[in-house]
Each structure stands twice: as structure tokens, then as C-alpha cells.
Design a protein around this motif. Structure first.
Motif, PDB file in Angstrom:
ATOM      1  N   ARG A  24       0.861  -1.189   0.000  1.00  0.00           N
ATOM      2  CA  ARG A  24       0.000   0.000   0.000  1.00  0.00           C
ATOM      3  C   ARG A  24       0.896   1.237   0.000  1.00  0.00           C
ATOM      4  N   GLY A  25       0.677   2.104  -0.911  1.00  0.00           N
ATOM      5  CA  GLY A  25       1.497   3.306  -1.036  1.00  0.00           C
ATOM      6  C   GLY A  25       2.742   3.125  -1.881  1.00  0.00           C
ATOM      7  N   ALA A  26       3.024   1.890  -2.302  1.00  0.00           N
ATOM      8  CA  ALA A  26       4.241   1.630  -3.079  1.00  0.00           C
ATOM      9  C   ALA A  26       4.228   2.334  -4.421  1.00  0.00           C
ATOM     10  N   LEU A  27       3.090   2.319  -5.066  1.00  0.00           N
ATOM     11  CA  LEU A  27       2.986   2.954  -6.380  1.00  0.00           C
ATOM     12  C   LEU A  27       3.261   4.451  -6.267  1.00  0.00           C
ATOM     13  N   GLU A  28       2.754   5.059  -5.203  1.00  0.00           N
ATOM     14  CA  GLU A  28       2.983   6.485  -4.990  1.00  0.00           C
ATOM     15  C   GLU A  28       4.457   6.769  -4.727  1.00  0.00           C
ATOM     16  N   ARG A  29       5.089   5.939  -3.884  1.00  0.00           N
ATOM     17  CA  ARG A  29       6.521   6.114  -3.612  1.00  0.00           C
ATOM     18  C   ARG A  29       7.330   5.942  -4.886  1.00  0.00           C
ATOM     19  N   ASN A  30       6.960   4.957  -5.679  1.00  0.00           N
ATOM     20  CA  ASN A  30       7.690   4.685  -6.915  1.00  0.00           C
ATOM     21  C   ASN A  30       7.467   5.779  -7.951  1.00  0.00           C
ATOM     22  N   SER A  31       6.373   6.506  -7.841  1.00  0.00           N
ATOM     23  CA  SER A  31       6.042   7.539  -8.817  1.00  0.00           C
ATOM     24  C   SER A  31       6.832   8.828  -8.633  1.00  0.00           C
ATOM     25  N   GLU A  32       7.540   8.949  -7.531  1.00  0.00           N
ATOM     26  CA  GLU A  32       8.301  10.173  -7.280  1.00  0.00           C
ATOM     27  C   GLU A  32       9.284  10.473  -8.402  1.00  0.00           C
ATOM     28  N   ALA A  33       9.957   9.449  -8.919  1.00  0.00           N
ATOM     29  CA  ALA A  33      10.915   9.652 -10.016  1.00  0.00           C
ATOM     30  C   ALA A  33      10.194  10.087 -11.287  1.00  0.00           C
ATOM     31  N   THR A  34       9.010   9.530 -11.521  1.00  0.00           N
ATOM     32  CA  THR A  34       8.227   9.915 -12.704  1.00  0.00           C
ATOM     33  C   THR A  34       7.783  11.368 -12.589  1.00  0.00           C
ATOM     34  N   VAL A  35       7.277  11.743 -11.424  1.00  0.00           N
ATOM     35  CA  VAL A  35       6.851  13.129 -11.205  1.00  0.00           C
ATOM     36  C   VAL A  35       8.034  14.074 -11.403  1.00  0.00           C
ATOM     37  N   ALA A  36       9.200  13.713 -10.885  1.00  0.00           N
ATOM     38  CA  ALA A  36      10.389  14.564 -11.037  1.00  0.00           C
ATOM     39  C   ALA A  36      10.776  14.709 -12.509  1.00  0.00           C
ATOM     40  N   ALA A  37      10.742  13.611 -13.262  1.00  0.00           N
ATOM     41  CA  ALA A  37      11.096  13.661 -14.688  1.00  0.00           C
ATOM     42  C   ALA A  37      10.101  14.528 -15.456  1.00  0.00           C
ATOM     43  N   LEU A  38       8.815  14.383 -15.158  1.00  0.00           N
ATOM     44  CA  LEU A  38       7.800  15.194 -15.837  1.00  0.00           C
ATOM     45  C   LEU A  38       7.900  16.661 -15.437  1.00  0.00           C
ATOM     46  N   THR A  39       8.165  16.908 -14.160  1.00  0.00           N
ATOM     47  CA  THR A  39       8.332  18.284 -13.687  1.00  0.00           C
ATOM     48  C   THR A  39       9.485  18.956 -14.429  1.00  0.00           C
ATOM     49  N   ASP A  40      10.612  18.270 -14.523  1.00  0.00           N
ATOM     50  CA  ASP A  40      11.766  18.817 -15.248  1.00  0.00           C
ATOM     51  C   ASP A  40      11.432  19.084 -16.711  1.00  0.00           C
ATOM     52  N   ALA A  41      10.704  18.157 -17.338  1.00  0.00           N
ATOM     53  CA  ALA A  41      10.327  18.333 -18.749  1.00  0.00           C
ATOM     54  C   ALA A  41       9.437  19.561 -18.917  1.00  0.00           C
ATOM     55  N   LEU A  42       8.511  19.775 -18.000  1.00  0.00           N
ATOM     56  CA  LEU A  42       7.625  20.943 -18.076  1.00  0.00           C
ATOM     57  C   LEU A  42       8.390  22.244 -17.830  1.00  0.00           C
ATOM     58  N   ILE A  43       9.312  22.219 -16.899  1.00  0.00           N
ATOM     59  CA  ILE A  43      10.128  23.412 -16.634  1.00  0.00           C
ATOM     60  C   ILE A  43      10.966  23.745 -17.866  1.00  0.00           C
ATOM     61  N   THR A  44      11.489  22.725 -18.528  1.00  0.00           N
ATOM     62  CA  THR A  44      12.248  22.921 -19.769  1.00  0.00           C
ATOM     63  C   THR A  44      11.395  23.626 -20.820  1.00  0.00           C
ATOM     64  N   ARG A  45      10.104  23.340 -20.829  1.00  0.00           N
ATOM     65  CA  ARG A  45       9.177  23.967 -21.785  1.00  0.00           C
ATOM     66  C   ARG A  45       8.784  25.390 -21.368  1.00  0.00           C
ATOM     67  N   GLY A  46       9.146  25.789 -20.132  1.00  0.00           N
ATOM     68  CA  GLY A  46       8.847  27.144 -19.689  1.00  0.00           C
ATOM     69  C   GLY A  46       7.838  27.259 -18.565  1.00  0.00           C
ATOM     70  N   ALA A  47       7.340  26.147 -18.051  1.00  0.00           N
ATOM     71  CA  ALA A  47       6.382  26.201 -16.937  1.00  0.00           C
ATOM     72  C   ALA A  47       7.111  26.585 -15.653  1.00  0.00           C
ATOM     73  N   THR A  48       6.387  27.210 -14.741  1.00  0.00           N
ATOM     74  CA  THR A  48       6.974  27.486 -13.426  1.00  0.00           C
ATOM     75  C   THR A  48       7.137  26.164 -12.687  1.00  0.00           C
ATOM     76  N   ALA A  49       8.043  26.153 -11.725  1.00  0.00           N
ATOM     77  CA  ALA A  49       8.282  24.923 -10.964  1.00  0.00           C
ATOM     78  C   ALA A  49       7.011  24.455 -10.263  1.00  0.00           C
TER      79      ALA A  49
END
Length: 191
Positions: free
Chosen positions: A123-148
């Protein structure tokens, strides 16, 4: 030249070992249950030591939840039109990346997610594992010009929604992965 050939052979062996460990883990988790399967049994089934297992995977959880798709998804999101809102960019980037996934991977993904849904210790493993995905997507959006802040909110919202949809899909025998993902992405994209 001999050292180069030896290093290339070592990389293949390392990749083969990782694959053997993941295959053995999935087989044993399906047969015995995640909680009832010790890492020593997984290592033994893969023909390696438990120490070798932990050199490849930091935990029993990562054996099951290793996600190789993050770089591809982040690349698709980063390549979206710069005038596209962050939420839409993540949704459409993921939709595009999933079109490139081998359909044969869907059965293995359903099995892995069904194990996650059924194991109380995960329980909660998927959320813990998703942290790297969220970080990668966040970086990709910032690269496009979105605020952090906007990037993190959009990435987190989409991944949380997809996790819910994927677990629902894994618990059932309805739909194929494409249909389940399509509906979830349509909802997340405001459709």
C-alpha cells in the motif's frame, strides 16, 4: 580491444541478470503472493545470490515496480508545443509515449499492478515509486517554460490519476491497457 569486448559482455550479463531477477520475482509473487515470497527465494530462482539481487534492485519493492518508461515519457512531454498548458502537455505527452509501448508489455504490467493492489505491504508503493516519474515530468515541463510550482502540480495530478486508473484496470479483466489509459487521459485532460 579485449577489455572493451569483456566490458560489453559484462553489460549484457548485467542486463540479463536484471531481467532474470524480475522474471523470477513476478513468477514467484504470482504463485505465492508478494508478502509470502522472500528475496532469497527470488534470488535462488534466478540463479544468483541474494547479495547480487540487492546490487541490481535496492529493495524487494523495486523488483516489482521498476519503471523503464520515465525517460521516454519525459522526452514526449518536453517536445510538446510550448504554448500548451502544463496539464495538457503531460496528458498528451504520456498518451504519445504509451503508443510506442509494446502491446505485449500490457499483460506483464497488469500482473505486476494486480500484485501491488493485492499485497497489504505494498500500500502506497505505487505512490513512492512515482516520485521519479513526477520529477522527470516536472523537469520536462520546466524545460518547456512552466513554473516549478505549475509543473509539479500538473505532473503530480496526472500521475496520481493514472495510478488510480491503472490499479482499477489491473484489478479487473475488462478492457485492454490502451482503452483504460485513453479514458483516464481523457478525464485528466478535461475531456
Amino acid at each position: 580491444m579485449g577489455l572493451l569486448v569483456t566490458n560489453i559482455a559484462w553489460v549484457r550479463t548485467r542486463a540479463d541478470t536484471r531481467e532474470a531477477l524480475q522474471r523470477a520475482a513476478l513468477d514467484l509473487f504470482l504463485a505465492r503472493g508478494y508478502d509470502a515470497t522472500p528475496t532469497a527465494a527470488v534470488a535462488r530462482a534466478a540463479g544468483v545470490s541474494e547479495m547480487t539481487l540487492f546490487r541490481h534492485f535496492s529493495s524487494k519493492e523495486t523488483l516489482l515496480l521498476h519503471d523503464p518508461y520515465d525517460p521516454q515519457i519525459a522526452q514526449e512531454v518536453a517536445g510538446r508545443p510550448v504554448d500548451e498548458r502544463p496539464m495538457r502537455a503531460v496528458v498528451e505527452g504520456i498518451r504519445s509515449a504509451w503508443r510506442a509501448v509494446d502491446p505485449g508489455d500490457a499483460a506483464q504490467l497488469r500482473a505486476r499492478l494486480r500484485i501491488v493492489a493485492e499485497a497489504t505491504t505494498l500500500r502506497g508503493a505505487l505512490e513512492r515509486n512515482s516520485e521519479a516519474t513526477v520529477a522527470a515530468l516536472t523537469d520536462a515541463l520546466i524545460t518547456r517554460g512552466a513554473t516549478a510550482s505549475a509543473a509539479r502540480v500538473a505532473a503530480t495530478a496526472v500521475i496520481a490519476g493514472l495510478s488510480t486508473a491503472l490499479l482499477d484496470w489491473a484489478r479487473s479483466d475488462r478492457d485492454d491497457l490502451g482503452a483504460a489509459l485513453g479514458r483516464a487521459l481523457d478525464t485528466l485532460g478535461g475531456g
